[in-house]
Write a protein that holds these residues in place. Structure first.
Motif, PDB file in Angstrom:
ATOM      1  N   ASP A   1      60.488  43.208  13.712  1.00  0.00           N
ATOM      2  CA  ASP A   1      61.593  42.753  14.532  1.00  0.00           C
ATOM      3  C   ASP A   1      62.614  43.849  14.748  1.00  0.00           C
TER       4      ASP A   1
ATOM      5  N   ALA B   1      63.742  44.931  18.358  1.00  0.00           N
ATOM      6  CA  ALA B   1      65.050  44.564  18.873  1.00  0.00           C
ATOM      7  C   ALA B   1      65.991  45.756  18.792  1.00  0.00           C
ATOM      8  N   ASP B   2      66.859  45.829  19.785  1.00  0.00           N
ATOM      9  CA  ASP B   2      67.769  46.964  19.694  1.00  0.00           C
ATOM     10  C   ASP B   2      69.187  46.539  19.372  1.00  0.00           C
ATOM     11  N   ASP B   3      69.391  45.334  18.975  1.00  0.00           N
ATOM     12  CA  ASP B   3      70.683  45.111  18.317  1.00  0.00           C
ATOM     13  C   ASP B   3      70.485  44.267  17.078  1.00  0.00           C
TER      14      ASP B   3
ATOM     15  N   GLY C   1      71.348  40.407  16.713  1.00  0.00           N
ATOM     16  CA  GLY C   1      70.307  39.475  17.117  1.00  0.00           C
ATOM     17  C   GLY C   1      69.320  39.253  16.012  1.00  0.00           C
TER      18      GLY C   1
ATOM     19  N   GLU D   1      57.829  42.298  25.861  1.00  0.00           N
ATOM     20  CA  GLU D   1      57.841  42.164  24.415  1.00  0.00           C
ATOM     21  C   GLU D   1      56.431  42.306  23.870  1.00  0.00           C
TER      22      GLU D   1
ATOM     23  N   GLU E   1      55.380  45.535  23.154  1.00  0.00           N
ATOM     24  CA  GLU E   1      55.966  46.252  22.027  1.00  0.00           C
ATOM     25  C   GLU E   1      55.024  46.334  20.838  1.00  0.00           C
TER      26      GLU E   1
END
Lengths: 515, 853
Positions: free
Chosen positions: A459, A463-465, A468, A492, A495
């Motif tokens: 994850d 995810a880039d923040d 979240g 996604e 990814e």
């Protein structure tokens, strides 16, 4: 019979003392006379009355030969429950009636003897007469027993002061029983020499013979009675080991056998048979003989391969008995009440059991120890798994018994043995997950959602923040209705799987494969 | 607009969280400028899509309602206008349109006006043909009066008159993308939502007005819609909490994250772990610790990796445990059984295939769980008569006992039959029960209603009649594969006055035997003579004529049956619901005509391998209630007949056209149009099928199983259409669809997130497609044979990426090429490999071969 058996005190006592001495060796539970003796209370006790005249000295002597438990047993038999009013007149009439009866039997037997001289093949008649005699004798015995039974409460006092020298008459019976079991029509000839020498005994036996006529007939009856009784008899406590050691009812008089004593080292040696050529040891001589064949053709002849010891039947074989090398042991020949051991195996087992450390522990119960492996194996058959235990602690030898018990009582549960629980215990999950992680590191792959850590790492990567990621609403890797509840975007998707392509982890796999 | 399209991929990732942000942010941004020329693409923007797919505005009318909030009271006073406008549109929504913060007053008036009229609104909807949903568009403020209205609606829904789904949608206002790219509201201080809400009435989350009771009512009605529930929980905090408290059942795909999930759902009663191939003791510890007394049921029937310690923790902590399924836990021993024995309140327990559990273990369970009502000991080979007898002695409440394939003998059975409440007893394959032991049974077992004696070879008519003599209350009897059905056997049926169901599958049957059944039984509702040899028209007719109430009849493979029997069946048993007559080849079109004419209640019809033609199909279309129709291997049927079915059987859920080679696109298109509830379709080897059929089928949004094996004209486009149109797709077989390539897999992985099972053999799929597919989290079962573009590396990567795999069929040539530790690792996760050694079959046309290579 009772009256006839009565002898002058001195002679009787001497006879009894020797016999008692002899018989004390024979105190074996399975011997008919003891069973008869302790269960058919009346007879022996009735005889006992005649022994009340025995001198105190003799009594003391005989006392030491008898185990105390017999005493208590007799006391039990003579308990207050069996108090019956004793009428001497009645007894006298009974006895005189018996006397008449015995005379009648005597007459019959005499007539048989006279007939035998003349006609040989009148088998039928003879058989009929024999039956008659048998019936009469049986009747006499029953009468005698019932008469004697009336005496029970009266000897209670004397019993406490004097000793239960019950052995005397019963031992006479026992002796005969023994003899009859040898199948001899002429009992006296096979008597042990020591006993046979005793003139008093001779006399006694003659009297006995005279009064009963055909003693073996009587003994057969008694034997039958004894056998019947023995079935319901509780088996006396005894030293099981001694029993094991080969003293099963053997009654050899001292001196009738050769006594051997092996040395301690000899007993404990793993091998008893050694090759004279190369010195190799063997447990069995048969194995040695097989081994010897390798040393040359001369050992291959049938004679060399045959069992060596049995040299025809020219001489009666010498009876060998063995002594334990441990001084002070009852099985040691120095011991004054020496009881010999029958075979070498008995010696070995006896020595290990009695005088060695118990080095074999049961691996199931961890408490029982044994010095002989065979004992351990016997124990293991009944230890642990074969033991069916209830939660209340009761143990059963059979499963159905346990289940019957559990079904009967509320709240009782079959108890699962602990070691069983441990054996079946947790599979090595820790190890498994470790290997998984190790694998992950090793191959450079992320295992999607395999463990929380893995999922998180994935994850974080995607995810880039971080906010979240920490939100409780992120359930990409987990899902609760058996459905993946949220479709993901193509991006996604790209990814996770395509990251494999980009990270060059394939090359590793190839390397791995080559390994 | 630009903002919207800035990065849907990035945005998608955290739209779940967006919901929360909006719920806590009191101020809703002004609606985006969509009113100028709303294109369909824009309305289907990915923003709203993950939360409520159904909310795509489907007509300009909707868009008007959505994006142009009426600014004055007059507009608001006519919500009915909007509604009436939508009533004729399929997928109609009622847009109770709230307003943004700018119009608090109008909102109130709207609410009140709506409240007064919700009855007519509802009636409008119940009258419309498509009652799909009701939407309360949000984003602004729902005042308490509004909540009341919603509550009323929910209650209405419970009354069964209302809607299938209710959508409370905060997002229809189309909020902005990710906060980082959203500039306007950034001037407002974005403080923690909770604090703001507490202080300022204006800024309070409108949905907080809904009481918990109402939320629970809504959730109750969403019970069958897991996806909607998920959306619901993501609306705002209160909804999230409500959903957490409301959820009763948890079915995780992997056990890894279960501890976290359990913390969220404290009142879960049922934990179904059957989808997790490995469940460790640690997971069970956390189940026990988190759920405590709320847990009532746990299912571990397909899981491995736990031991008695885990079970012990669950049992110790969860005192209210009622149901436990430990089937297939082959390494559980008596210690685990002893642990189970401590669950005093257990009522239902499955221990199938727990082969290590012995009498001792079952003894512990019998003594401990005295409230047991259901016990399944199937294949428990460690258990003997002793254990069974103890169960029968201790668990007097038992209703349902399964002793199939155990070593129980007549002695054990005797004790079992003394159970006072025993209703259902299964003795399948109990080879230790023989005639002799049954003869000694004396005591009556009046409570027994269902008896299954299948596969018990040692039992003959003597023993059976002795058994049936004491079970006088029997309603269902299964004697499949047992002994020969003769007069002497069936004469014992006379005692069974209540008998309703008889199954004689696979038995040798005589006409005399069937006639005796006919004489003995008059109230049969179910009769199965599947694969029986010796069934004649005479025998079957005699039974059918006597039992007019027959609803289920199975005469599969009774090859001697002719139209005569069917005439008797149709004239006598008009209430037939299920008729299975596979391979009754002597039945002609006259027979099918009779079925269509008389059996109007028929729902399940199996005519596989029959002499069926279009005329027959036309006749059969008279059965309007048909929901399952199997007409595979009927070579004579064509589109013409199928169109009749499509027109007349709108309730069709399952259609099997296996190898019915006459079927073409027109027929399938008609089916897809006429039977929108279609769930399962088998089109294998219907070689004329093309993408057009699949495109048509993609309109059946309930489709979950699709088999198009051996349809070489199908290409990626068709599969893509299915993937997009059928979100519930769980099983897909596209073996030998040579044109299907990676593109289809990418889309499939994107849209069919519920895919459980797939067969990809012979497709033109490479590493890329397989890897894309591996991202489908639900995927459990894969068959990948003869993929030309697949390399060992790609396969290895796919296997690793797909964590939930339980069964994979692979070409055995791959076995030496994949690293051993990798295979071991995947196996450790609970996957079973099947190595198939079949040679590559050459495709039927060289053209196809070319494209493949």
């Amino acid at each position: 019979m009772d009256l006839k058996l009565r002898k002058p005190p001195e002679t009787s006592s001497r006879a009894s003392s020797t016999m008692v001495n002899d018989i004390s060796k024979n105190l074996k539970p399975d011997m008919p006379f003891i069973q008869f003796d302790s269960s058919s209370l009346g007879y022996s006790v009735g005889q006992d009355r005649s022994m009340s005249e025995v001198s105190p000295q003799v009594v003391n002597q005989s006392h030491c030969f008898y185990a105390p438990e017999r005493e208590t047993k007799i006391k039990n038999h003579l308990g207050p429950s069996s108090v019956i009013d004793w009428n001497p007149r009645l007894m006298l009439s009974n006895l005189s009636f018996l006397e008449q009866k015995i005379h009648q039997v005597q007459d019959i037997v005499r007539s048989i003897i006279s007939q035998e001289d003349h006609v040989v093949d009148r088998g039928n008649e003879l058989a009929a007469q024999q039956q008659l005699v048998t019936a009469d004798l049986t009747y006499i015995i029953i009468q005698l027993i019932s008469t004697a039974g009336t005496l029970l409460p009266n000897i209670k006092n004397t019993l406490l002061s004097t000793d239960p020298a019950v052995g005397q008459p019963s031992s006479a019976m026992g002796m005969n029983t023994n003899l009859s079991s040898c199948g001899g029509q002429k009992p006296i000839e096979i008597l042990p020499p020591e006993v046979a020498k005793s003139s008093e005994y001779d006399e006694l036996m003659k009297d006995f013979d005279a009064c009963v006529g055909e003693g073996d007939e009587l003994i057969k009856c008694l034997n039958n009675a004894g056998a019947e009784l023995s079935e319901s008899m509780p088996i006396d406590d005894h030293d099981a080991k001694d029993y094991d050691d080969g003293m099963d009812g053997e009654n050899l008089p001292p001196g009738s056998y050769e006594v051997l004593q092996l040395e301690k080292e000899e007993i404990l040696a793993p091998h008893t048979h050694f090759c004279l050529i190369c010195g190799k040891g063997f447990k069995r001589d048969a194995n040695l003989r097989m081994h010897m064949r390798g040393h040359g053709d001369e050992y291959k002849t049938p004679a060399a391969l045959a069992k060596p010891s049995k040299e025809a039947s020219s001489e009666p074989p010498i009876i060998r008995r063995y002594s334990c090398p441990f001084v002070g042991c009852k099985r040691n020949k120095e011991h004054k009440k020496f009881q010999p051991l029958k075979t070498i195996l008995c010696v070995k087992n006896h020595y290990k059991r009695s005088h060695c450390d118990k080095s074999y522990t049961c691996c199931r119960c961890k408490t029982k120890k044994f010095s002989v492996i065979a004992d351990l194996k016997t124990h293991e058959k009944h230890c642990g798994r074969d033991k069916w235990i209830c939660s209340c602690g009761t143990t059963f030898s059979r499963k159905d018994k346990l289940f019957g018990h559990v079904a009967l009582f509320q709240g009782h549960t079959p108890a699962i043995p602990m070691d069983d629980a441990k054996v079946s215990g947790a599979p090595d999950q820790v190890q498994a997950s470790e290997s998984t992680n190790g694998m992950a590191e090793h191959t450079g792959f992320n295992f999607t959602g395999n463990t929380p850590n893995d999922a998180q790492s994935l994850d974080i990567k995607g995810a880039d923040d971080c906010q979240g990621y920490f939100s409780p609403m992120n359930f990409d890797a987990c899902n609760f209705m058996g459905l993946d509840e949220f479709p993901r975007s193509v991006y996604e998707v790209s990814e996770s799987p395509f990251s494999f392509l980009s990270t060059g982890s394939f090359s590793f796999i190839q390397r791995h494969g080559e390994n | 607009m630009e903002r919207w399209e800035a990065g849907p991929g990035v945005f998608q990732k955290r739209c779940h969280r967006m919901v929360q942000i909006w719920a806590s942010q009191s101020q809703v941004p002004p609606p985006p400028v969509l009113n100028e020329s709303p294109s369909p693409n824009a309305s289907a923007s990915p923003l709203t899509e993950p939360h409520e797919i159904r909310l795509y505005p489907r007509s300009p009318c909707h868009l008007h309602g959505l994006w142009q909030p009426p600014r004055d009271a007059t507009a608001l006073s006519t919500p009915e206008e909007v509604l009436s406008g939508t009533a004729d549109v399929s997928g109609a929504f009622a847009f109770l349109h709230p307003c943004s913060a700018a119009f608090p007053l109008t909102l109130t008036s709207l609410a009140s006006s709506f409240r007064g009229r919700h009855m007519p609104v509802l009636s409008t909807f119940s009258g419309s043909s498509c009652r799909e949903g009701f939407s309360v568009g949000g984003g602004g403020r729902l005042l308490s009066s509004m909540a009341e209205t919603v509550g009323n609606l929910c209650r209405k829904m419970h009354g069964g008159e209302g809607f299938d789904t209710l959508t409370l949608d905060l997002f229809s206002r189309a909020p902005s993308p990710a906060p980082c790219s959203y500039s306007k509201p950034a001037k407002r201080p974005r403080v923690d939502g909770a604090v703001t809400m507490g202080k300022d009435e204006d800024r309070q989350n409108p949905f907080d007005f809904l009481s918990e009771e109402i939320l629970f009512l809504i959730l109750d009605s969403l019970e069958s819609e897991p996806l909607s529930k998920k959306s619901f929980s993501l609306v705002c905090r209160s909804f999230y909490t409500a959903e957490s408290c409301h959820r009763r059942e948890l079915t995780p795909l992997r056990s890894g994250l279960l501890p976290a999930a359990l913390a969220r759902y404290p009142s879960v009663e049922k934990v179904d772990l059957s989808l997790c191939p490995t469940v460790t003791d640690t997971v069970l510890f956390s189940v026990g610790n988190c759920l405590r007394s709320s847990l009532r049921s746990i299912d571990l029937s397909r899981s491995k990796g736990f031991s008695h310690a885990g079970i012990e923790s669950v049992v110790e902590n969860c005192a209210n445990l009622v149901e436990m399924n430990l089937s297939n836990a082959t390494d559980l021993s008596d210690a685990a059984a002893a642990a189970i024995g401590r669950a005093r309140n257990l009522e239902r327990l499955w221990l199938a295939r727990c082969k290590l559990v012995t009498d001792m273990g079952i003894g512990c369970i019998a003594v401990g769980c005295q409230k047991l009502k259901l016990l399944c000991l199937k294949w428990c080979l460690g258990i003997s008569d002793l254990g069974v007898a103890l169960v029968a002695v201790k668990c007097k409440q038992l209703r349902n006992l399964n002793l199939s394939f155990t070593l129980v003998t007549g002695a054990g059975l005797e004790v079992v039959l003394q159970l006072p409440y025993l209703e259902d007893l299964a003795l399948v394959g109990c080879l230790c029960i023989d005639d002799g032991s049954l003869l000694s049974l004396k005591q009556e077992c009046k409570s027994l209603q269902v008896l299954n004696l299948s596969n018990s070879q040692p039992i003959n008519h003597a023993g059976l009649s002795s058994l049936l003599n004491i079970t006088v209350g029997l309603r269902q009897l299964n004697m499949a594969y047992c002994c020969m059905v003769t007069h002497s056997l069936t004469s014992s049926f006379r005692k069974l006055a209540k008998l309703q169901s008889v199954k004689l599958d696979g038995c040798e049957v005589t006409t005399a035997g069937l006639k005796t059944i006919a004489n003995a039984c008059v109230s049969l509702t179910e009769l199965s003579l599947r694969k029986c040899s010796g069934v004649t028209d005479d025998g079957l007719s005699s039974i059918v004529m006597k039992n007019k109430g027959l609803t289920n009849l199975d005469i599969t493979c009774c090859g001697n049956i002719t139209d005569l029997s069917l005439a008797n069946i149709t004239s006598s048993c008009t209430s037939l619901i299920t008729l299975q007559m596979e391979s009754c080849t002597l039945v002609s079109k006259e027979g099918f005509r009779l079925i269509g004419q008389h059996c109007h209640l028929l729902e399940h019809l199996d005519l596989t391998d029959n002499e069926l033609d279009d005329e027959g199909l036309k006749a059969l279309s008279g059965c309007h209630k048909l929901s399952i129709l199997k007409i595979g291997i009927c070579f004579k049927i064509s589109d013409e007949g199928l169109i009749h079915i499509a027109k007349n059987c709108p309730k069709l859920r399952e259609l099997d056209l296996y190898r019915s080679a006459g079927i073409k696109d027109a027929g399938i298109r008609a089916i897809a149009h006429g039977c929108p509830q279609l769930q399962i379709t088998n089109l294998a080897y219907c070689t004329w099928i093309t993408d057009a059929s699949l495109r048509a089928l993609s309109k059946c949004s309930d489709l979950n199983t699709l088999e198009i094996r051996g349809c070489p004209q199908v290409s990626s486009a068709g599969v893509v259409a299915i993937a997009v149109g059928c979100p519930k797709l769980t099983k897909l077989d596209i073996k030998k669809c040579y044109y299907v390539n990676d593109g289809a897999m990418l889309i499939l992985a994107r849209f069919s997130r519920n895919l459980h099972q797939i067969n990809l053999s012979y497709c033109s799929i490479t590493n890329v497609g397989l890897l894309a597919l591996a991202s489908v989290g639900c995927l459990q079962n894969m068959t990948i044979l003869h993929l030309k573009g697949l390399t060992p590396n790609g396969l290895a990567a796919a296997l690793l990426a797909c964590g939930g795999l339980t069964k994979v069929k692979l070409n055995s040539s791959f076995k030496p090429l994949i690293p051993r530790p990798l295979l071991e690792h995947v196996e450790e996760r609970g996957c079973v490999f099947q190595w198939i050694d079949k040679p590559f079959q050459v495709p039927f046309s060289s053209l196809v071969q070319e494209t493949c290579t």
